[in-house]
Design a protein around this motif. Structure first.
Motif, PDB file in Angstrom:
ATOM      1  N   THR A   7      -9.962 -31.628   4.929  1.00 24.82           N
ATOM      2  CA  THR A   7      -9.893 -30.542   5.899  1.00 24.82           C
ATOM      3  C   THR A   7      -9.044 -30.932   7.085  1.00 24.82           C
ATOM      4  O   THR A   7      -8.879 -32.115   7.389  1.00 24.82           O
ATOM      5  CB  THR A   7     -11.304 -30.174   6.395  1.00 24.82           C
ATOM      6  OG1 THR A   7     -11.851 -31.288   7.098  1.00 24.82           O
ATOM      7  CG2 THR A   7     -12.208 -29.805   5.238  1.00 24.82           C
ATOM      8  N   ASP A   8      -8.530 -29.931   7.759  1.00 25.07           N
ATOM      9  CA  ASP A   8      -7.807 -30.128   9.014  1.00 25.07           C
ATOM     10  C   ASP A   8      -6.768 -31.242   8.928  1.00 25.07           C
ATOM     11  O   ASP A   8      -6.768 -32.175   9.709  1.00 25.07           O
ATOM     12  CB  ASP A   8      -8.795 -30.415  10.153  1.00 25.07           C
ATOM     13  CG  ASP A   8      -9.729 -29.249  10.395  1.00 25.07           C
ATOM     14  OD1 ASP A   8      -9.337 -28.114  10.068  1.00 25.07           O
ATOM     15  OD2 ASP A   8     -10.835 -29.458  10.890  1.00 25.07           O
TER      16      ASP A   8
ATOM     17  N   ASP B  74      -6.373 -28.107   2.946  1.00 25.60           N
ATOM     18  CA  ASP B  74      -6.126 -27.171   4.045  1.00 25.60           C
ATOM     19  C   ASP B  74      -4.720 -26.593   3.955  1.00 25.60           C
ATOM     20  O   ASP B  74      -3.732 -27.299   4.135  1.00 25.60           O
ATOM     21  CB  ASP B  74      -6.312 -27.930   5.356  1.00 25.60           C
ATOM     22  CG  ASP B  74      -6.173 -27.076   6.599  1.00 25.60           C
ATOM     23  OD1 ASP B  74      -5.396 -26.107   6.599  1.00 25.60           O
ATOM     24  OD2 ASP B  74      -6.830 -27.396   7.591  1.00 25.60           O
TER      25      ASP B  74
ATOM     26  N   GLN C 163      -3.622 -23.580   5.712  1.00 21.69           N
ATOM     27  CA  GLN C 163      -3.758 -22.445   6.617  1.00 21.69           C
ATOM     28  C   GLN C 163      -2.454 -21.700   6.847  1.00 21.69           C
ATOM     29  O   GLN C 163      -2.444 -20.490   6.976  1.00 21.69           O
ATOM     30  CB  GLN C 163      -4.337 -22.898   7.953  1.00 21.69           C
ATOM     31  CG  GLN C 163      -4.591 -21.720   8.881  1.00 21.69           C
ATOM     32  CD  GLN C 163      -5.543 -22.052  10.009  1.00 21.69           C
ATOM     33  OE1 GLN C 163      -6.122 -23.112  10.068  1.00 21.69           O
ATOM     34  NE2 GLN C 163      -5.697 -21.117  10.913  1.00 21.69           N
ATOM     35  N   TRP C 164      -1.348 -22.409   6.901  1.00 22.40           N
ATOM     36  CA  TRP C 164      -0.090 -21.772   7.300  1.00 22.40           C
ATOM     37  C   TRP C 164       0.877 -21.618   6.142  1.00 22.40           C
ATOM     38  O   TRP C 164       0.860 -22.375   5.186  1.00 22.40           O
ATOM     39  CB  TRP C 164       0.608 -22.610   8.383  1.00 22.40           C
ATOM     40  CG  TRP C 164      -0.260 -22.976   9.530  1.00 22.40           C
ATOM     41  CD1 TRP C 164      -0.540 -24.247   9.960  1.00 22.40           C
ATOM     42  CD2 TRP C 164      -0.970 -22.104  10.416  1.00 22.40           C
ATOM     43  NE1 TRP C 164      -1.379 -24.194  11.042  1.00 22.40           N
ATOM     44  CE2 TRP C 164      -1.665 -22.889  11.337  1.00 22.40           C
ATOM     45  CE3 TRP C 164      -1.100 -20.722  10.500  1.00 22.40           C
ATOM     46  CZ2 TRP C 164      -2.454 -22.361  12.345  1.00 22.40           C
ATOM     47  CZ3 TRP C 164      -1.902 -20.180  11.493  1.00 22.40           C
ATOM     48  CH2 TRP C 164      -2.552 -20.995  12.404  1.00 22.40           C
TER      49      TRP C 164
ATOM     50  N   HIS D  24      -3.313 -28.400  10.832  1.00 23.03           N
ATOM     51  CA  HIS D  24      -3.471 -27.614   9.613  1.00 23.03           C
ATOM     52  C   HIS D  24      -2.170 -27.648   8.832  1.00 23.03           C
ATOM     53  O   HIS D  24      -1.099 -27.750   9.411  1.00 23.03           O
ATOM     54  CB  HIS D  24      -3.843 -26.165   9.929  1.00 23.03           C
ATOM     55  CG  HIS D  24      -5.078 -26.046  10.740  1.00 23.03           C
ATOM     56  ND1 HIS D  24      -6.321 -26.359  10.249  1.00 23.03           N
ATOM     57  CD2 HIS D  24      -5.267 -25.676  12.028  1.00 23.03           C
ATOM     58  CE1 HIS D  24      -7.226 -26.172  11.194  1.00 23.03           C
ATOM     59  NE2 HIS D  24      -6.608 -25.763  12.284  1.00 23.03           N
TER      60      HIS D  24
ATOM     61  N   THR E 114      -7.440 -23.973   0.676  1.00 28.68           N
ATOM     62  CA  THR E 114      -8.528 -23.488   1.520  1.00 28.68           C
ATOM     63  C   THR E 114      -8.080 -23.424   2.971  1.00 28.68           C
ATOM     64  O   THR E 114      -6.945 -23.742   3.294  1.00 28.68           O
ATOM     65  CB  THR E 114      -9.785 -24.373   1.353  1.00 28.68           C
ATOM     66  OG1 THR E 114     -10.893 -23.718   1.968  1.00 28.68           O
ATOM     67  CG2 THR E 114      -9.591 -25.752   1.953  1.00 28.68           C
ATOM     68  N   HIS E 115      -9.007 -23.026   3.833  1.00 26.87           N
ATOM     69  CA  HIS E 115      -8.802 -22.872   5.269  1.00 26.87           C
ATOM     70  C   HIS E 115      -7.722 -21.823   5.532  1.00 26.87           C
ATOM     71  O   HIS E 115      -6.798 -22.033   6.307  1.00 26.87           O
ATOM     72  CB  HIS E 115      -8.434 -24.207   5.922  1.00 26.87           C
ATOM     73  CG  HIS E 115      -8.791 -24.235   7.380  1.00 26.87           C
ATOM     74  ND1 HIS E 115      -9.156 -25.389   8.010  1.00 26.87           N
ATOM     75  CD2 HIS E 115      -8.856 -23.270   8.315  1.00 26.87           C
ATOM     76  CE1 HIS E 115      -9.422 -25.132   9.276  1.00 26.87           C
ATOM     77  NE2 HIS E 115      -9.239 -23.843   9.477  1.00 26.87           N
ATOM     78  N   HIS E 116      -7.876 -20.689   4.857  1.00 27.12           N
ATOM     79  CA  HIS E 116      -6.918 -19.594   5.006  1.00 27.12           C
ATOM     80  C   HIS E 116      -6.963 -19.040   6.433  1.00 27.12           C
ATOM     81  O   HIS E 116      -8.016 -18.968   7.048  1.00 27.12           O
ATOM     82  CB  HIS E 116      -7.244 -18.460   4.030  1.00 27.12           C
ATOM     83  CG  HIS E 116      -7.441 -18.930   2.622  1.00 27.12           C
ATOM     84  ND1 HIS E 116      -6.421 -19.495   1.889  1.00 27.12           N
ATOM     85  CD2 HIS E 116      -8.531 -18.944   1.819  1.00 27.12           C
ATOM     86  CE1 HIS E 116      -6.880 -19.816   0.699  1.00 27.12           C
ATOM     87  NE2 HIS E 116      -8.153 -19.499   0.632  1.00 27.12           N
ATOM     88  N   ASP E 117      -5.806 -18.657   6.928  1.00 31.31           N
ATOM     89  CA  ASP E 117      -5.749 -18.033   8.241  1.00 31.31           C
ATOM     90  C   ASP E 117      -6.614 -16.779   8.229  1.00 31.31           C
ATOM     91  O   ASP E 117      -6.539 -15.966   7.306  1.00 31.31           O
ATOM     92  CB  ASP E 117      -4.299 -17.692   8.595  1.00 31.31           C
ATOM     93  CG  ASP E 117      -4.172 -17.110   9.978  1.00 31.31           C
ATOM     94  OD1 ASP E 117      -4.569 -17.777  10.950  1.00 31.31           O
ATOM     95  OD2 ASP E 117      -3.679 -15.967  10.082  1.00 31.31           O
ATOM     96  N   TRP E 118      -7.426 -16.596   9.245  1.00 33.69           N
ATOM     97  CA  TRP E 118      -8.392 -15.487   9.296  1.00 33.69           C
ATOM     98  C   TRP E 118      -7.732 -14.112   9.226  1.00 33.69           C
ATOM     99  O   TRP E 118      -8.338 -13.143   8.787  1.00 33.69           O
ATOM    100  CB  TRP E 118      -9.268 -15.589  10.546  1.00 33.69           C
ATOM    101  CG  TRP E 118      -8.486 -15.430  11.818  1.00 33.69           C
ATOM    102  CD1 TRP E 118      -7.927 -16.422  12.559  1.00 33.69           C
ATOM    103  CD2 TRP E 118      -8.164 -14.209  12.470  1.00 33.69           C
ATOM    104  NE1 TRP E 118      -7.261 -15.897  13.636  1.00 33.69           N
ATOM    105  CE2 TRP E 118      -7.399 -14.519  13.610  1.00 33.69           C
ATOM    106  CE3 TRP E 118      -8.442 -12.874  12.209  1.00 33.69           C
ATOM    107  CZ2 TRP E 118      -6.916 -13.550  14.485  1.00 33.69           C
ATOM    108  CZ3 TRP E 118      -7.949 -11.910  13.087  1.00 33.69           C
ATOM    109  CH2 TRP E 118      -7.200 -12.259  14.210  1.00 33.69           C
TER     110      TRP E 118
ATOM    111  N   ARG F  87      -5.149 -13.325   7.357  1.00 33.29           N
ATOM    112  CA  ARG F  87      -4.473 -13.120   6.087  1.00 33.29           C
ATOM    113  C   ARG F  87      -5.314 -12.220   5.173  1.00 33.29           C
ATOM    114  O   ARG F  87      -6.514 -12.393   5.067  1.00 33.29           O
ATOM    115  CB  ARG F  87      -4.215 -14.472   5.410  1.00 33.29           C
ATOM    116  CG  ARG F  87      -2.995 -14.428   4.572  1.00 33.29           C
ATOM    117  CD  ARG F  87      -2.319 -15.721   4.260  1.00 33.29           C
ATOM    118  NE  ARG F  87      -2.180 -16.801   5.194  1.00 33.29           N
ATOM    119  CZ  ARG F  87      -1.279 -16.876   6.157  1.00 33.29           C
ATOM    120  NH1 ARG F  87      -0.452 -15.877   6.374  1.00 33.29           N
ATOM    121  NH2 ARG F  87      -1.197 -17.948   6.913  1.00 33.29           N
TER     122      ARG F  87
END
Length: 115
Positions: A20-21, A44, A46-47, A60, A81-85, A87
């Protein structure tokens, strides 16, 4: 900024890593070594690559960096995982399609997913 927290679970038959992160390009070879030959890498993403330059150093990664990490580690499968909220599901599906062109065994984490 605070570093990556990763866990590896091995039961003698299979292994799973969740990282993560992390910014996979920044965490480099050490993280790839930790993930070496895992059956399932959960990472992760996210972007998108286009979003990342304005967010470098936020802790991220991108789906592209996760694919490179999975390839470098020799992972058998990858879960983004850790998709941007902000999206949508449709946008996440598009990211998965793009990632599969480079690493076929990839899917997106979702509520209720069992690995």
């Amino acid at each position: 900024p605070q570093g990556c927290l990763a866990f590896r679970l091995d039961d003698g038959r299979r292994s799973w890593v969740i990282a993560t992160d992390h910014e996979a390009d920044a965490d480099g070879e050490a993280l790839a070594g930790f993930c070496r030959s895992t059956d399932v890498l959960i990472a992760d993403a996210q972007w998108t690559p286009a979003e990342y330059p304005a967010r470098r150093g936020w802790g991220h990664g991108t789906w592209e960096a996760c694919v490179r990490l999975a390839q470098a580690a020799g992972a058998r499968s990858l879960v983004l995982t850790h998709h941007d909220w902000s999206r949508t599901d449709r946008q996440i599906d598009r990211i998965v399609r793009l990632a599969r062109k480079r690493f076929p065994a990839v899917r997106a984490a979702r509520d209720g997913l069992q690995v």
